[in-house]
Design a protein around this motif. Structure first.
Motif, PDB file in Angstrom:
ATOM      1  N   GLY A 152      73.566 133.030  40.516  1.00  0.00           N
ATOM      2  CA  GLY A 152      73.897 131.595  41.434  1.00  0.00           C
ATOM      3  C   GLY A 152      74.581 130.848  40.479  1.00  0.00           C
ATOM      4  O   GLY A 152      74.953 129.473  40.892  1.00  0.00           O
ATOM      5  N   TYR A 153      74.347 130.761  39.152  1.00  0.00           N
ATOM      6  CA  TYR A 153      74.662 129.949  38.336  1.00  0.00           C
ATOM      7  C   TYR A 153      75.915 130.544  37.342  1.00  0.00           C
ATOM      8  O   TYR A 153      75.710 131.595  36.699  1.00  0.00           O
ATOM      9  CB  TYR A 153      73.562 129.227  37.317  1.00  0.00           C
ATOM     10  CG  TYR A 153      72.660 128.587  38.306  1.00  0.00           C
ATOM     11  CD1 TYR A 153      72.903 127.093  38.501  1.00  0.00           C
ATOM     12  CD2 TYR A 153      71.371 128.976  38.657  1.00  0.00           C
ATOM     13  CE1 TYR A 153      71.824 126.361  39.291  1.00  0.00           C
ATOM     14  CE2 TYR A 153      70.650 128.358  39.385  1.00  0.00           C
ATOM     15  CZ  TYR A 153      70.780 126.871  39.781  1.00  0.00           C
ATOM     16  OH  TYR A 153      69.953 126.331  40.339  1.00  0.00           O
ATOM     17  N   PRO A 154      76.806 129.861  36.920  1.00  0.00           N
ATOM     18  CA  PRO A 154      77.965 130.330  36.002  1.00  0.00           C
ATOM     19  C   PRO A 154      77.834 130.312  34.555  1.00  0.00           C
ATOM     20  O   PRO A 154      76.743 129.710  34.061  1.00  0.00           O
ATOM     21  CB  PRO A 154      79.210 129.446  36.121  1.00  0.00           C
ATOM     22  CG  PRO A 154      78.520 127.902  36.623  1.00  0.00           C
ATOM     23  CD  PRO A 154      77.413 128.462  37.573  1.00  0.00           C
ATOM     24  N   ARG A 155      77.914 131.371  33.850  1.00  0.00           N
ATOM     25  CA  ARG A 155      77.646 131.544  32.602  1.00  0.00           C
ATOM     26  C   ARG A 155      78.144 130.581  31.589  1.00  0.00           C
ATOM     27  O   ARG A 155      77.734 130.251  30.692  1.00  0.00           O
ATOM     28  CB  ARG A 155      78.361 132.821  31.828  1.00  0.00           C
ATOM     29  CG  ARG A 155      77.668 134.072  32.458  1.00  0.00           C
ATOM     30  CD  ARG A 155      77.986 135.385  31.980  1.00  0.00           C
ATOM     31  NE  ARG A 155      77.627 136.712  32.599  1.00  0.00           N
ATOM     32  CZ  ARG A 155      77.809 137.840  32.049  1.00  0.00           C
ATOM     33  NH1 ARG A 155      78.677 137.861  31.157  1.00  0.00           N
ATOM     34  NH2 ARG A 155      77.352 138.871  32.738  1.00  0.00           N
ATOM     35  N   ASP A 156      79.180 129.604  32.107  1.00  0.00           N
ATOM     36  CA  ASP A 156      79.815 128.699  31.524  1.00  0.00           C
ATOM     37  C   ASP A 156      79.336 127.367  31.842  1.00  0.00           C
ATOM     38  O   ASP A 156      79.969 126.247  31.586  1.00  0.00           O
ATOM     39  CB  ASP A 156      81.177 128.603  31.241  1.00  0.00           C
ATOM     40  CG  ASP A 156      82.046 128.578  32.658  1.00  0.00           C
ATOM     41  OD1 ASP A 156      81.082 128.422  33.814  1.00  0.00           O
ATOM     42  OD2 ASP A 156      82.970 128.267  32.949  1.00  0.00           O
ATOM     43  N   HIS A 157      78.241 127.201  32.602  1.00  0.00           N
ATOM     44  CA  HIS A 157      77.593 125.886  32.795  1.00  0.00           C
ATOM     45  C   HIS A 157      77.301 125.039  31.750  1.00  0.00           C
ATOM     46  O   HIS A 157      76.789 125.458  30.867  1.00  0.00           O
ATOM     47  CB  HIS A 157      76.432 126.127  33.935  1.00  0.00           C
ATOM     48  CG  HIS A 157      75.926 125.020  34.718  1.00  0.00           C
ATOM     49  ND1 HIS A 157      75.236 124.069  33.983  1.00  0.00           N
ATOM     50  CD2 HIS A 157      75.997 124.678  36.093  1.00  0.00           C
ATOM     51  CE1 HIS A 157      74.902 123.159  34.935  1.00  0.00           C
ATOM     52  NE2 HIS A 157      75.373 123.376  36.279  1.00  0.00           N
ATOM     53  N   PRO A 158      77.519 123.677  31.886  1.00  0.00           N
ATOM     54  CA  PRO A 158      77.306 122.681  30.840  1.00  0.00           C
ATOM     55  C   PRO A 158      75.965 122.785  30.566  1.00  0.00           C
ATOM     56  O   PRO A 158      75.370 122.297  29.269  1.00  0.00           O
ATOM     57  CB  PRO A 158      77.848 121.562  31.305  1.00  0.00           C
ATOM     58  CG  PRO A 158      77.812 121.608  32.627  1.00  0.00           C
ATOM     59  CD  PRO A 158      78.349 122.904  32.844  1.00  0.00           C
ATOM     60  N   HIS A 159      74.746 123.200  31.334  1.00  0.00           N
ATOM     61  CA  HIS A 159      73.535 123.067  30.856  1.00  0.00           C
ATOM     62  C   HIS A 159      73.020 124.653  30.954  1.00  0.00           C
ATOM     63  O   HIS A 159      71.678 124.649  31.247  1.00  0.00           O
ATOM     64  CB  HIS A 159      72.777 122.078  32.111  1.00  0.00           C
ATOM     65  CG  HIS A 159      73.261 120.841  32.296  1.00  0.00           C
ATOM     66  ND1 HIS A 159      72.860 119.918  33.224  1.00  0.00           N
ATOM     67  CD2 HIS A 159      73.955 120.175  31.450  1.00  0.00           C
ATOM     68  CE1 HIS A 159      73.371 118.581  33.193  1.00  0.00           C
ATOM     69  NE2 HIS A 159      74.068 118.978  31.816  1.00  0.00           N
ATOM     70  N   ILE A 160      73.632 125.443  30.827  1.00  0.00           N
ATOM     71  CA  ILE A 160      73.264 126.961  30.832  1.00  0.00           C
ATOM     72  C   ILE A 160      72.083 126.982  29.776  1.00  0.00           C
ATOM     73  O   ILE A 160      70.985 127.909  29.835  1.00  0.00           O
ATOM     74  CB  ILE A 160      74.406 127.819  30.233  1.00  0.00           C
ATOM     75  CG1 ILE A 160      73.991 129.416  30.430  1.00  0.00           C
ATOM     76  CG2 ILE A 160      74.800 127.689  28.873  1.00  0.00           C
ATOM     77  CD1 ILE A 160      73.616 129.506  31.956  1.00  0.00           C
TER      78      ILE A 160
END
Length: 211
Positions: A152-160
């Motif tokens: 549900g979260y992208p790999r390039d999320h700024p808080h990954i």
């Protein structure tokens, strides 16, 4: 119960021996030393800190069979965990060091869902700043992470870096020379926990534990 006055060098004697001979026979032969030098002081400290930090759990020396390495059946440190008000406070003592931690180590699915929902948004930026400040102050923030982004979260999320975590705890280590034979070790432990209060405050607000 006797008031806590610190751990003596007998603690080193016990754990150094257990490191050399990690066996039931060693433990049976030194149970009185373990009780006097390690367990009873821990029980006294737990009783003193429970009103502030929540119910204490003193871990057994024998390893959980699920995590034992098959060679050493006993831990060579004693751990105490306080669970209360939405987060955990943990300490352990060994022949070499004292560890004081604040946070969540082994999280359940519901906690992870709450944590990730908060970490993905503006609160995550604040958490990253808290972690950076703690690391500058001598804490480490270890823990297991997923190899990729959670569902549900992208790999390039700024808080990954936060979203991949399966737990979050700040840890401070101090060598035995700083606290053995010192009744002031209580202040060393609670001082570390209070320095990590921004982290425990964030966790209580956004992803509190339910135990």
């Amino acid at each position: 119960m006797t008031a806590f006055t610190g751990w003596s060098s007998e603690l080193v004697t016990f754990f150094a021996g257990l490191e050399k001979d990690n066996s039931r026979s060693y433990l049976d032969a030194h149970r009185d030393l373990y009780r006097r030098a390690v367990l009873e002081p821990a029980e006294a400290l737990a009783a003193a800190l429970e009103p502030t930090y929540g119910k204490a759990h003193i871990f057994r020396l024998r390893k959980d069979a699920r995590f034992a390495d098959g060679r050493q059946p006993y831990h060579t440190h004693l751990g105490v965990q306080f669970a209360g008000d939405g987060t955990h406070h943990y300490l352990s003592v060994s022949a070499h060091e004292l560890i004081a931690s604040v946070g969540v180590v082994r999280a359940r699915g519901a906690w992870l869902s709450r944590f990730r929902a908060a970490a993905a948004g503006p609160a995550g930026a604040r958490l990253l700043a808290i972690i950076a400040d703690l690391e500058t102050g001598g804490f480490t923030v270890p823990g297991e992470t997923l190899k990729t982004a959670p569902r549900g979260y992208p790999r390039d999320h700024p808080h990954i870096a936060l979203l991949r975590r399966t737990g979050l705890a700040a840890t401070l280590r101090r060598p035995a020379s700083l606290w053995l034979d010192d009744p002031g070790v209580t202040e060393l432990i609670t001082g570390a926990w209070e320095r990590a209060a921004p982290l425990s405050g964030w966790l209580r607000r956004y992803s509190p534990l339910e135990d």
